[in-house]
Structure formats: structure tokens, C-alpha cells
Design a protein around this motif. Structure first.
Motif, mmCIF file in Angstrom:
data_model
loop_
_atom_site.group_PDB
_atom_site.id
_atom_site.type_symbol
_atom_site.label_atom_id
_atom_site.label_comp_id
_atom_site.label_asym_id
_atom_site.label_seq_id
_atom_site.Cartn_x
_atom_site.Cartn_y
_atom_site.Cartn_z
ATOM 1 N N CYS A 164 0.866 -1.188 0.000
ATOM 2 C CA CYS A 164 0.000 0.000 0.000
ATOM 3 C C CYS A 164 0.901 1.235 0.000
ATOM 4 O O CYS A 164 1.680 1.429 0.942
ATOM 5 N N ALA A 165 0.833 2.003 -1.082
ATOM 6 C CA ALA A 165 1.522 3.297 -1.083
ATOM 7 C C ALA A 165 0.849 4.138 -0.012
ATOM 8 O O ALA A 165 -0.376 4.159 0.089
ATOM 9 N N LEU A 166 1.652 4.813 0.799
ATOM 10 C CA LEU A 166 1.068 5.495 1.950
ATOM 11 C C LEU A 166 1.607 6.916 2.130
ATOM 12 O O LEU A 166 2.737 7.106 2.614
ATOM 13 N N GLY A 191 6.178 6.426 0.932
ATOM 14 C CA GLY A 191 6.470 5.143 1.565
ATOM 15 C C GLY A 191 5.498 4.094 1.027
ATOM 16 O O GLY A 191 4.372 4.424 0.635
ATOM 17 N N VAL A 192 5.953 2.851 0.996
ATOM 18 C CA VAL A 192 5.089 1.737 0.587
ATOM 19 C C VAL A 192 5.143 0.668 1.675
ATOM 20 O O VAL A 192 6.230 0.150 1.989
ATOM 21 N N ALA A 193 3.985 0.372 2.242
ATOM 22 C CA ALA A 193 3.898 -0.723 3.219
ATOM 23 C C ALA A 193 3.965 -2.038 2.449
ATOM 24 O O ALA A 193 3.352 -2.175 1.387
ATOM 25 N N LEU A 194 4.725 -2.984 2.999
ATOM 26 C CA LEU A 194 4.917 -4.278 2.324
ATOM 27 C C LEU A 194 4.748 -5.410 3.336
ATOM 28 O O LEU A 194 5.298 -5.337 4.450
ATOM 29 N N GLY A 195 4.011 -6.428 2.950
ATOM 30 C CA GLY A 195 3.846 -7.579 3.846
ATOM 31 C C GLY A 195 2.859 -8.565 3.245
ATOM 32 O O GLY A 195 2.398 -8.387 2.111
#
Ligand SMILES: Cc1cc2nc3c(=O)[nH]c(=O)nc-3n(C[C@H](O)[C@H](O)[C@H](O)COP(=O)(O)O)c2cc1C
Length: 221
Positions: A164-166, A191-195
Motif C-alpha cells: 500500500c503506497a502510503l 512510503g510503501v507498506a509491504l507484507g
């Protein structure tokens, strides 16, 4: 995964499992994404991979900032007004998100809890933070950044990861600058959330909308 499947099925993930993403996987994704295009092959992107204790501290501080209603100090100019059609889409995604969580518009506390969760990066175990040299033109540096961000998101999708780009991760750049070795002459872009996505979470499953092609394409022959 077929490319068009990855393009269609990639969606912003807003609920992550806590399982860490192996460093080797993040490294592979970034290595492959280097083939993204950029202005004159300048490859202006600089990426910080943030995990572990540092990420934990950042999430806590970012969450505390938003819940104290601290004003944004983002380094990227943010639009205050949107053309009507765009505003409708922006409001629309907000409604879909809150609707999926069964949060009523007037429930201020539940909305704030959701926002706090967003500023905690929806539980993602990894944040990819994108920066560029501040001497660059913001427009093209952001375009280069956007190109590699999407490539990374698709490569992540191919591996069963979610992203998710945040904007919410760069609202308070001072927090990032305190925790990460970002030189003062770099701009924090996104920032990009990754998981790994929580597949059962309704917030990862609501129907998304896209404009009809005729609304934004002009054919000239
Ligand atoms: C630059 C950028 C910043 C974004 N910031 C946020 C954010 O702060 N919070 C959020 O929930 N989604 C954020 N998003 C995700 C968008 O809302 C999402 O891409 C859009 O609604 C389209 O949905 P999809 O990605 O699921 O296809 C951001 C996307 C982009 C490209």
C-alpha cells in the motif's frame, strides 16, 4: 503470475499479517525493479528498507503524532482542492474503506482509530521509503519514483505479497529523519507498506472502482 493478472489483482492492502518478509525476497524484488524506466536513466530513486525495532518505533511515533492531530509537515506539496470528478473518487474510496469496516461517518472515535491504524502502516512488517536528491525537479523525480513503486508493487503481487503506497507514512518526515540515516539534502517522496495480506479482512476485499476509458482518453487520428 501473468502480468495482466498482477496488474488487475494488485490492490492497496490495508490489513497485513505480522509475518516478516524475508530479506532475500525484498532484495530480489528491488533487484528486479531496477529495470524501471527513469528520466535519462538517472535512476533517481533511493530506497530505505525499514523493518524490526526501527519500524516499530516509527509506527508508534507516527501513530502518536496523528492522534494528537499534529499538522502535516510533508516534503511533497499536497493538493488541498481537487477537481470535482476527482474529489468524488477520493471521497468514494474513503466511503468504501469505512463501509468495509462498518464504521459510520459520524463515529469520530472509530474513524480516528482507523486513521491511527493507517499511521501504524496497517500492521505491515516492512516499509519501503523512497527518497530523491532535493536538487532534482520534483516533478520528474516523483515520476521516476512512481514508476519504480508500481514495478515493486507488481513484483510483490507476483510473490503473494501485498503493498500500500502510503502518504500517511511521510506526513511527519522529522520522525523518519530521526530514525533513519537520510541525508538532509534528500527529499522524502513516498512510503510503501509491504507484507503478507490478511486474506479474510473485509478492508482488503471491497470492490474498487475505475473510470470508464472514455472519461479520460481522447483518440486523435
Ligand atoms: C502516492 C499515493 C499515496 C497514497 N496514500 C495512501 C494513504 O495514505 N492511505 C491509504 O489508505 N491509501 C493510500 N494510497 C492508496 C490509494 O488510496 C489507492 O491506490 C487508490 O484508492 C486505488 O486503489 P487500489 O490501489 O486498491 O487499486 C495512496 C496511493 C498513492 C499512489
Amino acid at each position: 503470475m501473468e502480468l495482466k493478472t498482477a496488474v488487475k489483482e494488485r490492490r492497496s492492502i490495508r490489513s497485513f499479517k505480522s509475518d516478516p518478509v524475508p530479506e532475500s525476497v525484498v532484495s530480489e524484488i528491488i533487484t528486479e525493479a531496477r529495470w524501471s524506466p527513469s528520466w535519462g536513466n538517472t535512476q533517481s530513486w533511493e530506497i530505505y528498507v525499514v523493518t524490526g525495532e526501527t519500524l516499530k518505533k516509527f509506527k508508534e511515533a507516527n501513530r502518536a503524532k496523528i492522534t494528537s492531530l499534529a499538522p502535516s509537515t510533508t516534503e511533497i506539496p499536497t493538493p488541498q482542492n481537487w477537481p470535482e470528478a476527482l474529489k468524488k473518487r477520493y471521497v468514494g474510496v474513503g466511503k468504501s474503506v469505512l463501509g468495509s469496516l462498518q464504521i459510520a461517518r459520524e463515529d469520530k472515535q472509530a474513524r480516528m482509530d482507523y486513521t491511527a491504524d493507517m499511521f501504524s502502516l496497517f500492521g505491515a512488517p516492512c516499509l519501503l521509503l523512497f527518497c530523491f536528491d532535493s536538487s532534482l525537479s520534483v516533478g520528474y523525480a516523483m515520476l521516476d519514483t512512481g514508476l519504480i513503486v508500481q514495478t515493486i508493487c507488481l513484483l510483490a503481487q507476483d510473490r503473494g505479497l501485498g503493498t500500500c503506497a502510503l502518504a500517511a507514512s511521510i506526513t511527519y518526515p522529522d520522525l523518519l529523519r530521526e530514525l533513519l540515516p537520510i541525508p538532509a539534502d534528500r527529499t522524502i517522496a513516498v512510503g510503501v507498506a509491504l507484507g503478507y495480506p490478511d486474506p479474510d479482512a473485509a478492508i482488503n476485499r471491497f470492490e474498487r472502482e475505475r473510470a470508464a476509458v472514455s472519461e479520460f482518453v481522447t483518440w486523435v487520428k
